[in-house]
Scaffold this motif. Sequence first.
Motif, PDB file in Angstrom:
ATOM      1  N   PHE A   1       7.365  -0.818   9.350  1.00  0.00           N
ATOM      2  CA  PHE A   1       7.529  -2.273   9.344  1.00  0.00           C
ATOM      3  C   PHE A   1       8.295  -2.733  10.581  1.00  0.00           C
ATOM      4  N   ALA A   2       9.379  -2.022  10.915  1.00  0.00           N
ATOM      5  CA  ALA A   2      10.198  -2.400  12.074  1.00  0.00           C
ATOM      6  C   ALA A   2       9.391  -2.300  13.369  1.00  0.00           C
ATOM      7  N   GLU A   3       8.597  -1.244  13.511  1.00  0.00           N
ATOM      8  CA  GLU A   3       7.856  -1.055  14.758  1.00  0.00           C
ATOM      9  C   GLU A   3       6.671  -2.011  14.860  1.00  0.00           C
ATOM     10  N   LEU A   4       5.936  -2.201  13.787  1.00  0.00           N
ATOM     11  CA  LEU A   4       4.785  -3.101  13.840  1.00  0.00           C
ATOM     12  C   LEU A   4       5.206  -4.560  13.951  1.00  0.00           C
ATOM     13  N   SER A   5       6.417  -4.867  13.514  1.00  0.00           N
ATOM     14  CA  SER A   5       6.927  -6.232  13.659  1.00  0.00           C
ATOM     15  C   SER A   5       7.133  -6.599  15.124  1.00  0.00           C
ATOM     16  N   GLN A   6       7.171  -5.574  15.973  1.00  0.00           N
ATOM     17  CA  GLN A   6       7.287  -5.829  17.410  1.00  0.00           C
ATOM     18  C   GLN A   6       5.927  -6.018  18.071  1.00  0.00           C
ATOM     19  N   VAL A   7       4.858  -5.671  17.358  1.00  0.00           N
ATOM     20  CA  VAL A   7       3.525  -5.686  17.954  1.00  0.00           C
ATOM     21  C   VAL A   7       2.613  -6.715  17.280  1.00  0.00           C
ATOM     22  N   ILE A   8       2.547  -6.681  15.959  1.00  0.00           N
ATOM     23  CA  ILE A   8       1.724  -7.648  15.209  1.00  0.00           C
ATOM     24  C   ILE A   8       2.585  -8.251  14.087  1.00  0.00           C
ATOM     25  N   PRO A   9       3.662  -8.916  14.452  1.00  0.00           N
ATOM     26  CA  PRO A   9       4.644  -9.347  13.440  1.00  0.00           C
ATOM     27  C   PRO A   9       4.078 -10.252  12.357  1.00  0.00           C
ATOM     28  N   HIS A  10       3.155 -11.139  12.734  1.00  0.00           N
ATOM     29  CA  HIS A  10       2.658 -12.111  11.756  1.00  0.00           C
ATOM     30  C   HIS A  10       1.781 -11.467  10.691  1.00  0.00           C
ATOM     31  N   TYR A  11       1.277 -10.278  10.976  1.00  0.00           N
ATOM     32  CA  TYR A  11       0.318  -9.664  10.067  1.00  0.00           C
ATOM     33  C   TYR A  11       0.959  -8.673   9.099  1.00  0.00           C
ATOM     34  N   VAL A  12       2.219  -8.347   9.303  1.00  0.00           N
ATOM     35  CA  VAL A  12       2.891  -7.412   8.396  1.00  0.00           C
ATOM     36  C   VAL A  12       4.114  -8.036   7.730  1.00  0.00           C
ATOM     37  N   LYS A  13       4.386  -9.276   8.035  1.00  0.00           N
ATOM     38  CA  LYS A  13       5.655  -9.864   7.590  1.00  0.00           C
ATOM     39  C   LYS A  13       5.789  -9.943   6.073  1.00  0.00           C
ATOM     40  N   ARG A  14       4.661  -9.971   5.356  1.00  0.00           N
ATOM     41  CA  ARG A  14       4.742 -10.073   3.892  1.00  0.00           C
ATOM     42  C   ARG A  14       4.808  -8.718   3.211  1.00  0.00           C
ATOM     43  N   ALA A  15       4.818  -7.643   3.985  1.00  0.00           N
ATOM     44  CA  ALA A  15       4.854  -6.303   3.379  1.00  0.00           C
ATOM     45  C   ALA A  15       6.198  -6.071   2.694  1.00  0.00           C
ATOM     46  N   LYS A  16       6.152  -5.641   1.453  1.00  0.00           N
ATOM     47  CA  LYS A  16       7.378  -5.346   0.710  1.00  0.00           C
ATOM     48  C   LYS A  16       7.028  -4.470  -0.478  1.00  0.00           C
ATOM     49  N   ALA A  17       8.047  -3.854  -1.046  1.00  0.00           N
ATOM     50  CA  ALA A  17       7.840  -3.028  -2.235  1.00  0.00           C
ATOM     51  C   ALA A  17       7.316  -3.882  -3.387  1.00  0.00           C
ATOM     52  N   SER A  18       6.446  -3.298  -4.201  1.00  0.00           N
ATOM     53  CA  SER A  18       5.861  -4.014  -5.332  1.00  0.00           C
ATOM     54  C   SER A  18       6.605  -3.648  -6.617  1.00  0.00           C
ATOM     55  N   ASP A  19       7.403  -4.579  -7.101  1.00  0.00           N
ATOM     56  CA  ASP A  19       8.075  -4.347  -8.390  1.00  0.00           C
ATOM     57  C   ASP A  19       7.050  -4.163  -9.505  1.00  0.00           C
ATOM     58  N   TYR A  20       5.937  -4.880  -9.382  1.00  0.00           N
ATOM     59  CA  TYR A  20       4.860  -4.774 -10.368  1.00  0.00           C
ATOM     60  C   TYR A  20       4.336  -3.336 -10.440  1.00  0.00           C
ATOM     61  N   ALA A  21       4.049  -2.744  -9.286  1.00  0.00           N
ATOM     62  CA  ALA A  21       3.499  -1.387  -9.258  1.00  0.00           C
ATOM     63  C   ALA A  21       4.511  -0.364  -9.767  1.00  0.00           C
ATOM     64  N   ILE A  22       5.766  -0.529  -9.415  1.00  0.00           N
ATOM     65  CA  ILE A  22       6.806   0.408  -9.852  1.00  0.00           C
ATOM     66  C   ILE A  22       6.961   0.348 -11.374  1.00  0.00           C
ATOM     67  N   ARG A  23       6.992  -0.869 -11.913  1.00  0.00           N
ATOM     68  CA  ARG A  23       7.112  -1.020 -13.371  1.00  0.00           C
ATOM     69  C   ARG A  23       5.927  -0.381 -14.079  1.00  0.00           C
ATOM     70  N   ASN A  24       4.724  -0.638 -13.561  1.00  0.00           N
ATOM     71  CA  ASN A  24       3.526  -0.082 -14.196  1.00  0.00           C
ATOM     72  C   ASN A  24       3.513   1.435 -14.133  1.00  0.00           C
ATOM     73  N   ARG A  25       3.887   1.985 -12.984  1.00  0.00           N
ATOM     74  CA  ARG A  25       3.894   3.442 -12.816  1.00  0.00           C
ATOM     75  C   ARG A  25       4.850   4.087 -13.815  1.00  0.00           C
ATOM     76  N   ASP A  26       6.042   3.560 -13.915  1.00  0.00           N
ATOM     77  CA  ASP A  26       7.029   4.125 -14.837  1.00  0.00           C
ATOM     78  C   ASP A  26       6.600   3.945 -16.294  1.00  0.00           C
ATOM     79  N   ALA A  27       6.041   2.778 -16.600  1.00  0.00           N
ATOM     80  CA  ALA A  27       5.623   2.507 -17.979  1.00  0.00           C
ATOM     81  C   ALA A  27       4.452   3.401 -18.387  1.00  0.00           C
ATOM     82  N   MET A  28       3.520   3.648 -17.469  1.00  0.00           N
ATOM     83  CA  MET A  28       2.389   4.525 -17.772  1.00  0.00           C
ATOM     84  C   MET A  28       2.850   5.964 -17.985  1.00  0.00           C
ATOM     85  N   ALA A  29       3.809   6.415 -17.182  1.00  0.00           N
ATOM     86  CA  ALA A  29       4.337   7.772 -17.362  1.00  0.00           C
ATOM     87  C   ALA A  29       4.979   7.914 -18.737  1.00  0.00           C
ATOM     88  N   ASP A  30       5.731   6.896 -19.157  1.00  0.00           N
ATOM     89  CA  ASP A  30       6.370   6.928 -20.478  1.00  0.00           C
ATOM     90  C   ASP A  30       5.320   6.898 -21.590  1.00  0.00           C
TER      91      ASP A  30
END
Length: 560
Positions: free
Chosen positions: A266-295
Amino acid sequence: MEHPNDETRRQEEALLARYVTNTDKPVFAIKNLHGIVGAVMARYSRAETGLRETLLREFVKEDKLQMRKADKLIERVLIAYGDDSVGELEGAHLSFEGISMLATKVIEHRRIGGSPIEQSTRYVRYDHKDPEQGYLYVTPEATLNTPHHAVYRRHMDIIFDAYTAMWQPLYEALQEKKPLESAEYDLGEMGARWSELQSDKARRAFKRTYNNDLKTKVCDVLRPFLPLATRANMGLFGNGRFFQHLISKMLTANLPEAVQLGEAAFAELSQVIPHYVKRAKASDYAIRNRDAMADLAGDLFADLQRTPSDSGIRLVEVDFAWIHEQTQGGGDLRGAWRQAADLSMLTAMLFPYVRCDFETLRRRVAGLTPDPLKRIWDTYYGNRGTRRDRPERGIEHGQNHLFDCVTEWAVYKDLMRHRMGTIQVQPLVPDLGFEMPLEIEAAGLGEHAARALEASEALYAYLDQHLPREREYAFLQGHKMRWSVEMNDRALMHMLELRTTPQGHPNYRAACQTMHRLLGEVYPERAQRMAFVNHEDVFWSRSDSEARQRVKESSMDGEG
């Protein structure tokens, strides 16, 4: 007399010439617009003028291409046109160096919109130590400044010591099997056997081919003993949408190294194509689903967390036996077929969270009552807050061919990169066996191999107890794992024909040959049409490829 417009046109063409490969033909390429070209092409889609005129009027004139001025312009374009689609018009190259082989698969698992290339274990030796870092393996940060660090390093060093001890003896054993004087390579006009060569140039080409032939064979035989902690370099080209998606997935991963690499990307691409990666972030939705499915999988199928005894590769079909059971006594065939499709989908959702074959799991799912079936649906989809909250690959289930595979990790590594397939992986636990190369015993290296295997499994058990998220670093490429791949006929044809060529690694060739035979038993016409699947048994897999390379090099030398 020259018209004033002629001078203006020449000036405009001179401006444009910096950014397009020609100013007067209907087909042209764009250049020198990195970071901005996506916005230019997005504007193109709604402009009445052609791209060159749009570029000139709205971007080039008044020096708007200076980045500080272009930023706001790009923002306006993205807001107007939507950055999801515009992100596919801008790309970047990114390199990851010295990362673990385990982390490369987290990256390559995101396959649409990106093109990775990875350092190959077929050409790189790992039998040397860096003066500062030692052997070429990753040490996870979680071990630093803890008693676990010394345990981790000691076991890894034992594995790499064994790899190193086997390298030269294996090379010499293969040399005895194929002496230089009896080797044969089609080098075109230069000759095919050592005794036929007439010039120093031809002898150098032959010897280089021979040495590379032996080296790649040694690397192929020894790669099962490399742990997933082994360092690798990889390059990656992708469009903006791909990188935004990739970074989000890396930040969401269960592997701490992948999270750190996602932050760095994210840090490196923000120097090259910043507008196209700026919304990248961890997905709380995916983490919750992954943990819930394992349980949930643990609650419903606790006994399927253990290792089954079956192995090999299977082609999974529709559960006709179950459908037949449901339609006895005049039951609705169409309804039973649809219900079978749903049960298979639920099985695909659960597959990464258990440790058994697909058909066994599907039968268990078919025996559940409506309430737990609804729990699976609800848990896998979770609470979707936006359209971007999408479930994982279980819902891709339903392509033509599903293969349930137990192979060594190295085969999975080579086959998982085909972008039109759906890959799912069960937990990596080193108790499904190890694919021991036959050449090891033949060369009298069994003791070294056993030492590497013992150190790997001891380290895995230790990490599983103390640092479970890091345990897979100790998994060897030769350890077996269960995974599945789904493909349609066209994608399967591409993979099987490509991965059975003689220069391919013998083990993934064997896996693809098995898939083709299984397909032929069920769909003979389809398998027959895959006419370039190669079923030959090849020992020296790189011989012909290396020889062709020498011929090409000789031809280029002649041109020079």
